[in-house]
Design a protein around this motif. Structure first.
Motif, PDB file in Angstrom:
ATOM      1  N   GLU A 269       1.162  -1.002   0.304  1.00 52.78           N
ATOM      2  CA  GLU A 269       0.221  -0.334   0.380  1.00 52.78           C
ATOM      3  C   GLU A 269       1.037   1.221   0.006  1.00 52.78           C
ATOM      4  OE1 GLU A 269      -3.361  -0.752   2.470  1.00 52.78           O
ATOM      5  OE2 GLU A 269      -3.194   1.149   3.476  1.00 52.78           O
TER       6      GLU A 269
ATOM      7  N   ARG B 256     -10.020  -5.867  -7.652  1.00 51.01           N
ATOM      8  CA  ARG B 256      -9.894  -5.297  -5.826  1.00 51.01           C
ATOM      9  C   ARG B 256      -8.924  -5.452  -5.012  1.00 51.01           C
ATOM     10  NH1 ARG B 256     -13.290 -10.592  -2.759  1.00 51.01           N
ATOM     11  NH2 ARG B 256     -11.239 -11.613  -2.381  1.00 51.01           N
ATOM     12  N   TYR B 257      -9.265  -3.963  -3.812  1.00 54.18           N
ATOM     13  CA  TYR B 257      -8.751  -3.406  -2.883  1.00 54.18           C
ATOM     14  C   TYR B 257      -7.142  -3.363  -3.520  1.00 54.18           C
ATOM     15  CZ  TYR B 257     -11.434  -6.245  -0.257  1.00 54.18           C
ATOM     16  OH  TYR B 257     -13.058  -6.535   0.858  1.00 54.18           O
TER      17      TYR B 257
ATOM     18  N   THR C 279      -7.063  -9.799  -4.159  1.00 50.64           N
ATOM     19  CA  THR C 279      -6.972  -8.543  -4.824  1.00 50.64           C
ATOM     20  C   THR C 279      -7.484  -8.902  -6.481  1.00 50.64           C
ATOM     21  OG1 THR C 279      -4.433  -8.722  -5.797  1.00 50.64           O
ATOM     22  CG2 THR C 279      -4.984  -7.332  -4.450  1.00 50.64           C
TER      23      THR C 279
ATOM     24  N   TRP D 153      -5.620 -12.430   6.184  1.00 47.32           N
ATOM     25  CA  TRP D 153      -6.842 -11.682   5.373  1.00 47.32           C
ATOM     26  C   TRP D 153      -7.870 -12.081   4.176  1.00 47.32           C
ATOM     27  CZ3 TRP D 153      -5.403  -7.773   1.361  1.00 47.32           C
ATOM     28  CH2 TRP D 153      -6.584  -6.906   0.758  1.00 47.32           C
TER      29      TRP D 153
END
Ligand code: GUN
Ligand code: ZN
Length: 454
Positions: free
Chosen positions: A101, A170-171, A211, A245
Motif C-alpha cells: 500500500e 479489487r483492494y 486482490t 486476510w
C-alpha cells in the motif's frame, strides 16, 4: 564443423540433472571442464568439452574467445521478479500488506504512462543482463502497455522472458485496478500476441487471491484451461497478515491453496511465489498437481515474511525454483539470492549446497519454467545463453582465492561473496549483451577522505 561457427574457452560447468543436496553431487549430474571449449553455431550449442580435444576440430576461420580465469556457466534464470518494482527496492520498515500500500501500488501506478513503462522495461532487461540473468518469469503491472514494453525490450536483446499482465480487480487503488471483464480480454489479447512469439512466453498473472474477485479468479482459470502451455504465476502464503486476510475473504475454501486449486490455477505450469506458511497437506497437493514454489529468500528476510522450509519442500517432491522477487527482494543477483537461500536454510538447521544452488539457478529454474529444452545447460542444440563468472571480481573474492581447494569451494565463495561484479560477461543466443568494464585493482582503489557534516 560448419564454417562460421565460433567458440568460447574457459573453465566450464553445467548440470545434466539435479545434483541432490548432499555435499557430494550425485554422479553424472554435472560436467566440469577445467579448460573447456563451448562451440556455437547460429546462436546454439554445437559441442562442448575439453579445449585440447575440440580446438583441433574447429574450422580455421572459427573465432575463439578466451575467458582467461573465467568460469563459464549457463545464464541464470529467475523464477519470480517484478519488472515495475526496481524503484521499490530498499523501501524502509514495513511488512507485506503495508509495503504494498505504501510503496508498491503508488509506484506501479506510474506504468499507465507508456513512455515510463518502456524506459523502465529497458532498464530492467539491461539490469538483468548485468546481473547474469538471461531468462525470468516476470510480473508486469495491470497496464497492458507494461507487458508490451517488457517483451519488446526482451526481443531487442534476443532473450526469452515469460511475463504477464497483473490481474487485480479489487483492494487496490483506482489507477491500478482493472475490471473483471477487461482483465480477461486484455490478458487474452496479450497472450495471443506474445505467447511463443520467438522466445517469449505468456504467464497468466492474478496478483494474489486478496486482490482478485472470485469472478476474476474464475476467468484466470478459464484462460489457463484454454491455454494449458501458458504459465500461471501468483503469490501464495507469504505473510501471516496476508494469510489471515485471504482466509477471511474466502471462508468457503478449506485453505489458501484450495482457493487456487478451486479456480483451476494449479498444475505443472504454475509457479507460486513464497509458500512459506504451509503444511504437509499443501505440499502433497503441490506435488500431486506438479505446481512449483518460487523460493524468494532476500524478499522473505527483507519483508520479515518468514523462513521457507526448503528441506520439507524437497522431501515432499515439490518442484522448487529460486527467485529474487525484486522489489521485495534486495538484489537482482542470483548469486546474492543463493547466499540468502543458504542463510535461510541455516536458520532452520538445514543447508543448500553450492551444487544445489547453482543447479537451481540454471537447469532447475529452466525446468520450472518449462524452458529446459531451450536453455539451462550446454546440451547440443540448446540456445547459447551463458555467463562468464570472475571468481576474483572483488577484493574479498580475490583475498579468498589462495584459500580455495576445489570446485565446490569456488562455487560457494562465488555465491556467498559474489554479486553483480562477478559477472564478467553475459551472452544471449551467442551474442555478448553485457561485458563488465575493467575493475580497478584493489591496490589502486582511490582513497576517500570523509568529512563530517556540519
Ligand atoms: N503479494 C501480492 N503482491 C505482491 C508483490 O508485489 N510482492 C510480494 N513480495 N508479494 C506480493
Ligand atoms: Zn512477488
Amino acid at each position: 564443423m560448419p564454417s562460421g561457427c565460433e567458440a568460447h574457452r574457459g573453465a566450464m560447468l553445467h548440470f545434466l540433472d539435479d545434483p541432490g543436496n548432499d555435499p557430494e553431487p550425485r554422479p553424472g549430474t554435472y560436467e566440469y571442464f577445467e579448460d573447456g571449449l563451448l562451440v556455437l553455431n547460429q546462436g546454439k550449442v554445437l559441442a562442448k568439452g575439453p579445449a585440447s580435444e575440440w580446438l583441433t576440430k574447429l574450422p580455421s576461420d572459427a573465432k575463439v574467445t578466451c575467458w582467461q580465469d573465467g568460469l563459464i556457466v549457463p545464464g541464470f534464470i529467475d523464477t519470480h521478479v517484478h519488472m515495475p518494482q526496481l524503484g521499490v527496492m530498499a523501501s524502509y520498515g514495513t511488512q507485506l500488506l503495508d509495503w504494498l500500500e505504501t510503496y508498491t501500488f503508488p509506484h506501479e501506478a506510474r506504468f499507465s504512462d507508456g513512455d515510463w513503462a518502456r524506459t523502465e522495461a529497458r532498464r530492467f532487461t539491461n539490469l538483468l543482463l548485468q546481473h547474469g540473468t538471461t531468462s525470468a518469469l516476470v510480473f508486469c503491472t495491470s497496464h497492458p502497455e507494461s507487458v508490451n514494453a517488457l517483451f519488446e525490450a526482451a526481443e531487442e536483446h534476443g532473450m526469452g522472458l515469460t511475463a504477464g499482465k497483473v490481474m487485480m480487480d479489487r483492494y487496490a487503488p483506482e489507477n491500478l485496478k482493472d475490471t473483471t471483464a477487461e482483465s480477461y480480454s486484455d490478458s487474452l489479447a496479450l497472450l495471443q500476441k506474445w505467447h511463443q512469439r520467438g522466445r517469449q512466453c505468456y504467464a497468466i498473472t492474478p496478483r494474489f487471491a486478496a486482490t482478485s474477485t472470485p469472478e476474476q479468479l474464475t476467468l484466470a482459470g478459464k484462460l489457463a484451461a484454454e491455454y494449458p502451455d501458458a504459465m500461471v504465476q501468483t503469490h501464495w502464503a507469504e505473510n501471516i497478515g496476508e494469510i489471515t486476510w485471504v482466509r477471511e475473504l474466502f471462508p468457503e475454501r478449506t485453505s489458501y491453496l484450495d482457493i487456487y486449486d478451486h479456480y483451476g490455477l494449479l498444475g505443472d505450469h504454475t509457479v507460486l511465489a513464497h509458500g512459506i506458511h504451509i503444511n504437509n497437506e499443501d505440499r502433497q497437493r503441490l506435488a500431486d498437481t506438479g505446481s512449483s514454489i518460487a523460493f524468494c529468500p532476500t524478499s522473505n528476510t527483507f519483508l520479515g515474511s518468514g523462513l521457507f522450509d526448503f528441506r520439507a519442500t524437497r522431501d515432499a517432491d515439490v518442484s522448487v525454483g529460486l527467485a529474487s522477487d525484486v522489489g521485495g527482494g534486495t538484489s537482482l543477483s542470483m548469486l546474492a539470492t543463493m547466499a540468502e537461500a543458504y542463510k535461510v536454510c541455516r536458520l532452520r538447521d538445514q543447508t543448500m549446497t553450492p551444487w544445489q544452488a547453482f543447479y537451481l539457478a540454471t537447469l532447475g529454474n529452466a525446468r520450472v519454467l518449462h524452458r529446459d529444452e531451450e536453455c539451462g545447460n550446454f546440451e547440443r542444440g540448446k540456445i547459447a545463453d551463458f555467463v562468464v563468472l570472475d571468481h576474483r571480481a572483488s577484493p574479498m573474492l580475490a583475498m579468498k582465492e589462495p584459500f580455495i581447494n576445489n570446485l565446490s569451494e569456488t562455487l560457494f565463495n562465488l555465491m556467498i561473496l559474489g554479486d553483480d561484479r562477478a559477472i564478467a560477461a553475459t551472452i544471449v543466443a551467442s551474442q555478448v549483451r553485457y561485458q563488465r568494464p575493467a575493475l580497478p585493482q584493489p591496490d589502486t582503489l582511490p582513497t576517500h577522505s570523509h568529512t563530517q557534516g556540519a
